[in-house]
Write a protein that holds these residues in place. Structure first.
Motif, PDB file in Angstrom:
ATOM      1  N   LEU A  31      -9.123   7.893   3.728  1.00 58.59           N
ATOM      2  CA  LEU A  31      -8.399   9.039   3.202  1.00 58.59           C
ATOM      3  C   LEU A  31      -7.083   9.181   3.942  1.00 58.59           C
ATOM      4  O   LEU A  31      -6.947   8.715   5.072  1.00 58.59           O
ATOM      5  CB  LEU A  31      -9.228  10.312   3.384  1.00 58.59           C
ATOM      6  N   PRO A  32      -6.106   9.809   3.304  1.00 58.98           N
ATOM      7  CA  PRO A  32      -4.814   9.990   3.976  1.00 58.98           C
ATOM      8  C   PRO A  32      -4.948  10.857   5.221  1.00 58.98           C
ATOM      9  O   PRO A  32      -5.790  11.747   5.290  1.00 58.98           O
ATOM     10  CB  PRO A  32      -3.946  10.686   2.928  1.00 58.98           C
ATOM     11  N   GLY A  33      -4.130  10.549   6.204  1.00 61.51           N
ATOM     12  CA  GLY A  33      -4.141  11.316   7.442  1.00 61.51           C
ATOM     13  C   GLY A  33      -3.568  12.706   7.252  1.00 61.51           C
ATOM     14  O   GLY A  33      -2.978  13.034   6.215  1.00 61.51           O
ATOM     15  N   THR A  34      -3.708  13.516   8.252  1.00 59.68           N
ATOM     16  CA  THR A  34      -3.191  14.880   8.214  1.00 59.68           C
ATOM     17  C   THR A  34      -1.678  14.839   8.062  1.00 59.68           C
ATOM     18  O   THR A  34      -0.986  14.157   8.815  1.00 59.68           O
ATOM     19  CB  THR A  34      -3.566  15.622   9.506  1.00 59.68           C
ATOM     20  N   GLY A  35      -1.165  15.542   7.095  1.00 58.67           N
ATOM     21  CA  GLY A  35       0.269  15.608   6.869  1.00 58.67           C
ATOM     22  C   GLY A  35       0.824  14.444   6.068  1.00 58.67           C
ATOM     23  O   GLY A  35       2.022  14.386   5.801  1.00 58.67           O
ATOM     24  N   MET A  36      -0.004  13.483   5.674  1.00 52.34           N
ATOM     25  CA  MET A  36       0.465  12.337   4.888  1.00 52.34           C
ATOM     26  C   MET A  36       0.212  12.623   3.415  1.00 52.34           C
ATOM     27  O   MET A  36      -0.881  13.012   3.025  1.00 52.34           O
ATOM     28  CB  MET A  36      -0.269  11.061   5.297  1.00 52.34           C
ATOM     29  N   GLY A  37       1.225  12.425   2.602  1.00 49.29           N
ATOM     30  CA  GLY A  37       1.085  12.643   1.177  1.00 49.29           C
ATOM     31  C   GLY A  37       0.304  11.522   0.505  1.00 49.29           C
ATOM     32  O   GLY A  37       0.167  10.415   1.030  1.00 49.29           O
ATOM     33  N   TRP A  38      -0.222  11.853  -0.668  1.00 53.75           N
ATOM     34  CA  TRP A  38      -1.021  10.882  -1.407  1.00 53.75           C
ATOM     35  C   TRP A  38      -0.186   9.672  -1.815  1.00 53.75           C
ATOM     36  O   TRP A  38      -0.656   8.543  -1.747  1.00 53.75           O
ATOM     37  CB  TRP A  38      -1.628  11.552  -2.629  1.00 53.75           C
ATOM     38  N   ASP A  39       1.046   9.865  -2.211  1.00 55.07           N
ATOM     39  CA  ASP A  39       1.911   8.747  -2.618  1.00 55.07           C
ATOM     40  C   ASP A  39       2.179   7.800  -1.450  1.00 55.07           C
ATOM     41  O   ASP A  39       2.153   6.574  -1.612  1.00 55.07           O
ATOM     42  CB  ASP A  39       3.237   9.268  -3.185  1.00 55.07           C
ATOM     43  N   ARG A  40       2.433   8.335  -0.282  1.00 51.43           N
ATOM     44  CA  ARG A  40       2.676   7.505   0.903  1.00 51.43           C
ATOM     45  C   ARG A  40       1.404   6.724   1.276  1.00 51.43           C
ATOM     46  O   ARG A  40       1.455   5.559   1.642  1.00 51.43           O
ATOM     47  CB  ARG A  40       3.129   8.383   2.074  1.00 51.43           C
ATOM     48  N   PHE A  41       0.259   7.380   1.170  1.00 49.12           N
ATOM     49  CA  PHE A  41      -1.010   6.724   1.463  1.00 49.12           C
ATOM     50  C   PHE A  41      -1.242   5.557   0.519  1.00 49.12           C
ATOM     51  O   PHE A  41      -1.636   4.467   0.940  1.00 49.12           O
ATOM     52  CB  PHE A  41      -2.149   7.744   1.352  1.00 49.12           C
ATOM     53  N   ARG A  42      -0.998   5.766  -0.767  1.00 56.54           N
ATOM     54  CA  ARG A  42      -1.195   4.691  -1.750  1.00 56.54           C
ATOM     55  C   ARG A  42      -0.245   3.522  -1.485  1.00 56.54           C
ATOM     56  O   ARG A  42      -0.630   2.364  -1.602  1.00 56.54           O
ATOM     57  CB  ARG A  42      -0.968   5.227  -3.175  1.00 56.54           C
ATOM     58  N   ALA A  43       0.985   3.813  -1.111  1.00 59.77           N
ATOM     59  CA  ALA A  43       1.945   2.753  -0.799  1.00 59.77           C
ATOM     60  C   ALA A  43       1.499   1.963   0.430  1.00 59.77           C
ATOM     61  O   ALA A  43       1.564   0.721   0.438  1.00 59.77           O
ATOM     62  CB  ALA A  43       3.333   3.354  -0.585  1.00 59.77           C
ATOM     63  N   ASP A  44       1.041   2.656   1.455  1.00 55.42           N
ATOM     64  CA  ASP A  44       0.550   1.972   2.660  1.00 55.42           C
ATOM     65  C   ASP A  44      -0.669   1.114   2.349  1.00 55.42           C
ATOM     66  O   ASP A  44      -0.802  -0.011   2.847  1.00 55.42           O
ATOM     67  CB  ASP A  44       0.196   2.984   3.748  1.00 55.42           C
ATOM     68  N   GLU A  45      -1.564   1.627   1.516  1.00 57.12           N
ATOM     69  CA  GLU A  45      -2.770   0.886   1.166  1.00 57.12           C
ATOM     70  C   GLU A  45      -2.408  -0.383   0.389  1.00 57.12           C
ATOM     71  O   GLU A  45      -2.953  -1.458   0.648  1.00 57.12           O
ATOM     72  CB  GLU A  45      -3.708   1.753   0.336  1.00 57.12           C
ATOM     73  N   ALA A  46      -1.489  -0.270  -0.557  1.00 54.10           N
ATOM     74  CA  ALA A  46      -1.073  -1.436  -1.337  1.00 54.10           C
ATOM     75  C   ALA A  46      -0.429  -2.487  -0.445  1.00 54.10           C
ATOM     76  O   ALA A  46      -0.683  -3.693  -0.590  1.00 54.10           O
ATOM     77  CB  ALA A  46      -0.111  -1.007  -2.440  1.00 54.10           C
ATOM     78  N   GLU A  47       0.389  -2.046   0.507  1.00 49.99           N
ATOM     79  CA  GLU A  47       1.028  -2.973   1.431  1.00 49.99           C
ATOM     80  C   GLU A  47      -0.019  -3.671   2.314  1.00 49.99           C
ATOM     81  O   GLU A  47       0.042  -4.888   2.535  1.00 49.99           O
ATOM     82  CB  GLU A  47       2.023  -2.222   2.306  1.00 49.99           C
ATOM     83  N   CYS A  48      -0.991  -2.922   2.777  1.00 51.81           N
ATOM     84  CA  CYS A  48      -2.043  -3.477   3.618  1.00 51.81           C
ATOM     85  C   CYS A  48      -2.885  -4.492   2.839  1.00 51.81           C
ATOM     86  O   CYS A  48      -3.214  -5.567   3.349  1.00 51.81           O
ATOM     87  CB  CYS A  48      -2.925  -2.359   4.146  1.00 51.81           C
ATOM     88  N   ARG A  49      -3.250  -4.170   1.608  1.00 50.62           N
ATOM     89  CA  ARG A  49      -4.033  -5.100   0.787  1.00 50.62           C
ATOM     90  C   ARG A  49      -3.239  -6.376   0.503  1.00 50.62           C
ATOM     91  O   ARG A  49      -3.789  -7.475   0.535  1.00 50.62           O
ATOM     92  CB  ARG A  49      -4.446  -4.447  -0.521  1.00 50.62           C
ATOM     93  N   GLY A  50      -1.963  -6.234   0.228  1.00 51.10           N
ATOM     94  CA  GLY A  50      -1.127  -7.402  -0.019  1.00 51.10           C
ATOM     95  C   GLY A  50      -1.037  -8.301   1.206  1.00 51.10           C
ATOM     96  O   GLY A  50      -1.114  -9.530   1.100  1.00 51.10           O
ATOM     97  N   PHE A  51      -0.899  -7.700   2.369  1.00 54.29           N
ATOM     98  CA  PHE A  51      -0.846  -8.470   3.608  1.00 54.29           C
ATOM     99  C   PHE A  51      -2.164  -9.208   3.836  1.00 54.29           C
ATOM    100  O   PHE A  51      -2.175 -10.384   4.194  1.00 54.29           O
ATOM    101  CB  PHE A  51      -0.548  -7.547   4.799  1.00 54.29           C
ATOM    102  N   ALA A  52      -3.284  -8.526   3.624  1.00 55.01           N
ATOM    103  CA  ALA A  52      -4.592  -9.150   3.824  1.00 55.01           C
ATOM    104  C   ALA A  52      -4.796 -10.313   2.855  1.00 55.01           C
ATOM    105  O   ALA A  52      -5.292 -11.379   3.238  1.00 55.01           O
ATOM    106  CB  ALA A  52      -5.705  -8.118   3.660  1.00 55.01           C
ATOM    107  N   GLN A  53      -4.410 -10.139   1.608  1.00 55.95           N
ATOM    108  CA  GLN A  53      -4.551 -11.223   0.631  1.00 55.95           C
ATOM    109  C   GLN A  53      -3.661 -12.402   0.983  1.00 55.95           C
ATOM    110  O   GLN A  53      -4.044 -13.552   0.810  1.00 55.95           O
ATOM    111  CB  GLN A  53      -4.241 -10.717  -0.773  1.00 55.95           C
TER     112      GLN A  53
END
Length: 72
Positions: A31-53
């Motif tokens: 889940l997104p951290g305290t003070g982190m918006g949902w859009d920023r969380f989704r962008a970070d998650e997509a970047e992390c998944r892309g890096f892992a792949q």
């Protein structure tokens, strides 16, 4: 008595092994951290998944198929 215990232990282990299945994906929720918006969380998650792949070199679907074929 010892042989009965060993045989029953092996039988129980085989029955439990039949119930095992390979997970289809991650089982933990992030889940997104305290003070982190949902859009920023989704962008970070997509970047992390892309890096892992990129590090693994395959997509999750290809990895599942390869794992299944290799273990058969």
């Amino acid at each position: 008595m010892t042989n009965r215990l060993r045989i029953s232990t092996v039988a129980v282990m085989l029955v439990l092994a039949g119930c095992v299945s390979i997970p289809s994906g991650p089982s933990s929720m992030a889940l997104p951290g305290t003070g982190m918006g949902w859009d920023r969380f989704r962008a970070d998650e997509a970047e992390c998944r892309g890096f892992a792949q990129a590090q693994v070199g395959t997509t999750p679907d290809q990895a599942a198929v390869t794992s299944g074929v290799n273990s058969a």
